[in-house]
Motif scaffolding. Sequence first.
Motif, PDB file in Angstrom:
ATOM      1  N   ASP A 145      -6.108   3.640  -1.642  1.00 17.30           N
ATOM      2  CA  ASP A 145      -7.202   2.916  -1.005  1.00 17.30           C
ATOM      3  C   ASP A 145      -6.688   1.593  -0.426  1.00 17.30           C
ATOM      4  OD1 ASP A 145      -9.531   1.258  -0.532  1.00 17.30           O
ATOM      5  OD2 ASP A 145     -10.682   2.730  -1.673  1.00 17.30           O
ATOM      6  N   MET A 146      -6.446   0.605  -1.281  1.00 17.81           N
ATOM      7  CA  MET A 146      -5.870  -0.703  -0.928  1.00 17.81           C
ATOM      8  C   MET A 146      -6.807  -1.610  -0.164  1.00 17.81           C
ATOM      9  SD  MET A 146      -1.870  -0.074  -0.042  1.00 17.81           S
ATOM     10  CE  MET A 146      -0.872   1.132  -0.889  1.00 17.81           C
ATOM     11  N   ARG A 147      -8.088  -1.283  -0.066  1.00 22.16           N
ATOM     12  CA  ARG A 147      -9.020  -2.185   0.625  1.00 22.16           C
ATOM     13  C   ARG A 147      -9.439  -3.303  -0.317  1.00 22.16           C
ATOM     14  NH1 ARG A 147     -13.581   1.886   2.333  1.00 22.16           N
ATOM     15  NH2 ARG A 147     -13.009   2.625   0.237  1.00 22.16           N
ATOM     16  N   MET A 148      -9.314  -4.549   0.129  1.00 24.93           N
ATOM     17  CA  MET A 148      -9.798  -5.670  -0.667  1.00 24.93           C
ATOM     18  C   MET A 148     -11.319  -5.668  -0.734  1.00 24.93           C
ATOM     19  SD  MET A 148      -7.155  -8.672   0.464  1.00 24.93           S
ATOM     20  CE  MET A 148      -5.408  -8.548   0.031  1.00 24.93           C
ATOM     21  N   ASP A 149     -11.954  -5.233   0.326  1.00 24.45           N
ATOM     22  CA  ASP A 149     -13.390  -4.981   0.308  1.00 24.45           C
ATOM     23  C   ASP A 149     -13.575  -3.468   0.388  1.00 24.45           C
ATOM     24  OD1 ASP A 149     -16.088  -4.610   0.683  1.00 24.45           O
ATOM     25  OD2 ASP A 149     -16.300  -6.135   2.241  1.00 24.45           O
ATOM     26  N   PRO A 150     -13.832  -2.827  -0.743  1.00 27.72           N
ATOM     27  CA  PRO A 150     -13.883  -1.360  -0.757  1.00 27.72           C
ATOM     28  C   PRO A 150     -15.086  -0.764  -0.055  1.00 27.72           C
ATOM     29  CG  PRO A 150     -14.478  -2.236  -2.906  1.00 27.72           C
ATOM     30  CD  PRO A 150     -14.043  -3.406  -2.077  1.00 27.72           C
ATOM     31  N   THR A 151     -15.916  -1.606   0.561  1.00 30.10           N
ATOM     32  CA  THR A 151     -17.103  -1.094   1.249  1.00 30.10           C
ATOM     33  C   THR A 151     -16.877  -0.894   2.745  1.00 30.10           C
ATOM     34  OG1 THR A 151     -18.028  -3.300   1.726  1.00 30.10           O
ATOM     35  CG2 THR A 151     -18.547  -2.319  -0.426  1.00 30.10           C
ATOM     36  N   THR A 152     -15.705  -1.280   3.247  1.00 29.64           N
ATOM     37  CA  THR A 152     -15.530  -1.214   4.692  1.00 29.64           C
ATOM     38  C   THR A 152     -14.056  -1.018   5.048  1.00 29.64           C
ATOM     39  OG1 THR A 152     -15.979  -2.365   6.781  1.00 29.64           O
ATOM     40  CG2 THR A 152     -15.253  -3.716   4.928  1.00 29.64           C
ATOM     41  N   GLY A 153     -13.810  -0.449   6.231  1.00 34.89           N
ATOM     42  CA  GLY A 153     -12.456  -0.332   6.757  1.00 34.89           C
ATOM     43  C   GLY A 153     -11.731   0.945   6.368  1.00 34.89           C
ATOM     44  N   ARG A 154     -10.558   1.141   6.993  1.00 37.85           N
ATOM     45  CA  ARG A 154      -9.732   2.314   6.728  1.00 37.85           C
ATOM     46  C   ARG A 154      -8.961   2.139   5.436  1.00 37.85           C
ATOM     47  NH1 ARG A 154      -5.699   3.785  11.423  1.00 37.85           N
ATOM     48  NH2 ARG A 154      -5.129   1.592  11.162  1.00 37.85           N
ATOM     49  N   THR A 155      -8.767   3.239   4.738  1.00 39.86           N
ATOM     50  CA  THR A 155      -7.934   3.206   3.535  1.00 39.86           C
ATOM     51  C   THR A 155      -6.472   3.431   3.921  1.00 39.86           C
ATOM     52  OG1 THR A 155      -8.066   5.579   3.135  1.00 39.86           O
ATOM     53  CG2 THR A 155      -9.837   4.204   2.209  1.00 39.86           C
ATOM     54  N   GLN A 228       3.417  -2.937   0.472  1.00 40.92           N
ATOM     55  CA  GLN A 228       3.048  -4.228   1.055  1.00 40.92           C
ATOM     56  C   GLN A 228       2.564  -4.051   2.491  1.00 40.92           C
ATOM     57  OE1 GLN A 228       5.675  -7.829   0.774  1.00 40.92           O
ATOM     58  NE2 GLN A 228       5.748  -7.643   3.008  1.00 40.92           N
ATOM     59  N   ALA A 229       3.314  -3.282   3.269  1.00 42.22           N
ATOM     60  CA  ALA A 229       2.973  -3.089   4.679  1.00 42.22           C
ATOM     61  C   ALA A 229       1.618  -2.407   4.836  1.00 42.22           C
ATOM     62  CB  ALA A 229       4.052  -2.269   5.370  1.00 42.22           C
ATOM     63  N   LEU A 230       1.371  -1.372   4.058  1.00 43.68           N
ATOM     64  CA  LEU A 230       0.095  -0.662   4.144  1.00 43.68           C
ATOM     65  C   LEU A 230      -1.067  -1.577   3.755  1.00 43.68           C
ATOM     66  CD1 LEU A 230       1.098   2.797   2.643  1.00 43.68           C
ATOM     67  CD2 LEU A 230       0.481   2.328   5.030  1.00 43.68           C
ATOM     68  N   ARG A 231      -0.867  -2.367   2.697  1.00 43.72           N
ATOM     69  CA  ARG A 231      -1.923  -3.277   2.259  1.00 43.72           C
ATOM     70  C   ARG A 231      -2.260  -4.308   3.337  1.00 43.72           C
ATOM     71  NH1 ARG A 231       0.489  -7.276  -0.921  1.00 43.72           N
ATOM     72  NH2 ARG A 231      -0.095  -8.728   0.719  1.00 43.72           N
ATOM     73  N   ILE A 232      -1.224  -4.853   3.973  1.00 43.64           N
ATOM     74  CA  ILE A 232      -1.445  -5.844   5.021  1.00 43.64           C
ATOM     75  C   ILE A 232      -2.174  -5.222   6.203  1.00 43.64           C
ATOM     76  CG2 ILE A 232      -0.262  -7.268   6.747  1.00 43.64           C
ATOM     77  CD1 ILE A 232       1.835  -7.891   4.594  1.00 43.64           C
ATOM     78  N   GLU A 233      -1.791  -4.012   6.577  1.00 42.12           N
ATOM     79  CA  GLU A 233      -2.452  -3.324   7.692  1.00 42.12           C
ATOM     80  C   GLU A 233      -3.892  -2.982   7.347  1.00 42.12           C
ATOM     81  OE1 GLU A 233      -3.195  -1.269  11.297  1.00 42.12           O
ATOM     82  OE2 GLU A 233      -1.697  -2.776  10.724  1.00 42.12           O
ATOM     83  N   VAL A 234      -4.135  -2.430   6.160  1.00 44.28           N
ATOM     84  CA  VAL A 234      -5.483  -2.046   5.751  1.00 44.28           C
ATOM     85  C   VAL A 234      -6.428  -3.243   5.822  1.00 44.28           C
ATOM     86  CG1 VAL A 234      -6.881  -1.394   3.745  1.00 44.28           C
ATOM     87  CG2 VAL A 234      -4.847  -0.072   4.332  1.00 44.28           C
ATOM     88  N   ASN A 235      -5.965  -4.393   5.363  1.00 41.00           N
ATOM     89  CA  ASN A 235      -6.829  -5.571   5.247  1.00 41.00           C
ATOM     90  C   ASN A 235      -6.675  -6.568   6.392  1.00 41.00           C
ATOM     91  OD1 ASN A 235      -8.030  -5.117   2.442  1.00 41.00           O
ATOM     92  ND2 ASN A 235      -5.845  -4.900   2.037  1.00 41.00           N
ATOM     93  N   ARG A 236      -5.837  -6.222   7.369  1.00 44.89           N
ATOM     94  CA  ARG A 236      -5.611  -7.099   8.533  1.00 44.89           C
ATOM     95  C   ARG A 236      -5.254  -8.524   8.087  1.00 44.89           C
ATOM     96  NH1 ARG A 236      -9.895  -8.170  11.404  1.00 44.89           N
ATOM     97  NH2 ARG A 236     -11.382  -7.658   9.772  1.00 44.89           N
ATOM     98  N   GLU A 237      -4.430  -8.613   7.058  1.00 38.71           N
ATOM     99  CA  GLU A 237      -4.174  -9.907   6.423  1.00 38.71           C
ATOM    100  C   GLU A 237      -3.543 -10.927   7.365  1.00 38.71           C
ATOM    101  OE1 GLU A 237      -2.344  -9.712   2.489  1.00 38.71           O
ATOM    102  OE2 GLU A 237      -3.041  -7.642   2.338  1.00 38.71           O
ATOM    103  N   LEU A 238      -2.523 -10.551   8.119  1.00 35.37           N
ATOM    104  CA  LEU A 238      -1.826 -11.528   8.939  1.00 35.37           C
ATOM    105  C   LEU A 238      -2.651 -11.957  10.150  1.00 35.37           C
ATOM    106  CD1 LEU A 238       1.855 -10.252   8.815  1.00 35.37           C
ATOM    107  CD2 LEU A 238       0.722 -11.955   7.382  1.00 35.37           C
ATOM    108  N   SER A 239      -3.348 -11.022  10.771  1.00 38.30           N
ATOM    109  CA  SER A 239      -4.171 -11.399  11.922  1.00 38.30           C
ATOM    110  C   SER A 239      -5.325 -12.300  11.487  1.00 38.30           C
ATOM    111  CB  SER A 239      -4.699 -10.154  12.638  1.00 38.30           C
ATOM    112  OG  SER A 239      -5.511  -9.375  11.772  1.00 38.30           O
TER     113      SER A 239
END
Length: 348
Positions: A145-155, A228-239
Amino acid sequence: MTDQPQGEPTSATVQVPTSERHVPVMLPRILELLAPVLEAAEHPVHVDGTLGMGGHAEAVLERFPHARVVGIDRDPQAIALAGQRLERFGGRFRAHHGTYDEVAAALALHEVGEADTLLYDLGVSSLQLDEVERGFSYRQDAPLDMRMDPTTGRTAAEILNTAEHGELARILKEFGEERFAGKIASAVLREREVEPFHGSARLVELLERTVPAASQRSGGHPAKRTFQALRIEVNRELSIWSTAVNHALDHLTVGGRLAVLSYHSLEDRITKRAMADGATSSAPPDLPVELPEHAPWLRLVTRGAEKPTADEVAANRRSSSARLRVAERTRATAPISPTGSTRPTRRR
């Protein structure tokens, strides 16, 4: 918060007091650096942009009895746990459910437009690492999963099962700094033709087969960079952080301070650049006299990035990669426009 899983996650069913589930990183040093502002202001407002389980926020509320705190977190579980922990502070604490670039909306909860201090503790939180079913750790099998907000976004599973080779390789190389990004992407595409990815154990096994043994011996666990890469992409952390750091500076009062804890070079690079831009004159190189509007509007409080002490790292392994930067706003700049900042920027 942290960036790299350390130790074995515990099940969400194990009831451990919130205050014992997370050790705030570099807490004494952060309080020391924010104290001159929070002690001087009559009714200071502090923004904890990455609330987590509320450890840093609790310390601010306890040490500075006149301070009000607003915490931002995209994770509903973190909001709930921190809310319970900080309930005793009454109206001095407010929580905003959202991403950490939503500074203006968070400040509105205290009916103010600027913060005296802001703190961001980037990366994945201990709460998210320790909840096995969230899928952030590569050490136990769990849904990807890796979503910080598990209610929205791609896993993470959806990305692995749908991304084209080029996109997946880019994610792994850019966000995980993975040397074998193309090789891993090819292996993922072959494997998902047999069966789509669902659990982390299968991905870890693939990475153990794909990453060369020599690299595994020298570069740590072969799944570390991919997760790490998947987590950053899932949560759009850097953008989001690229936007958030500028929003934080724009909503910082004159004399106020922004503190940022980063855990890997990508997020620290964004922080360093934003702070350096504000601390450098924007005057054209051929201008004989620097005009007031070209003068630096930030002062770097820390010399480079500070690291945790050896004693802290020994007591809390999750602090080992932390880097702390603090900047202070020294003057007002142009008003913030509805579409973005109009403050001066460094000439590159």
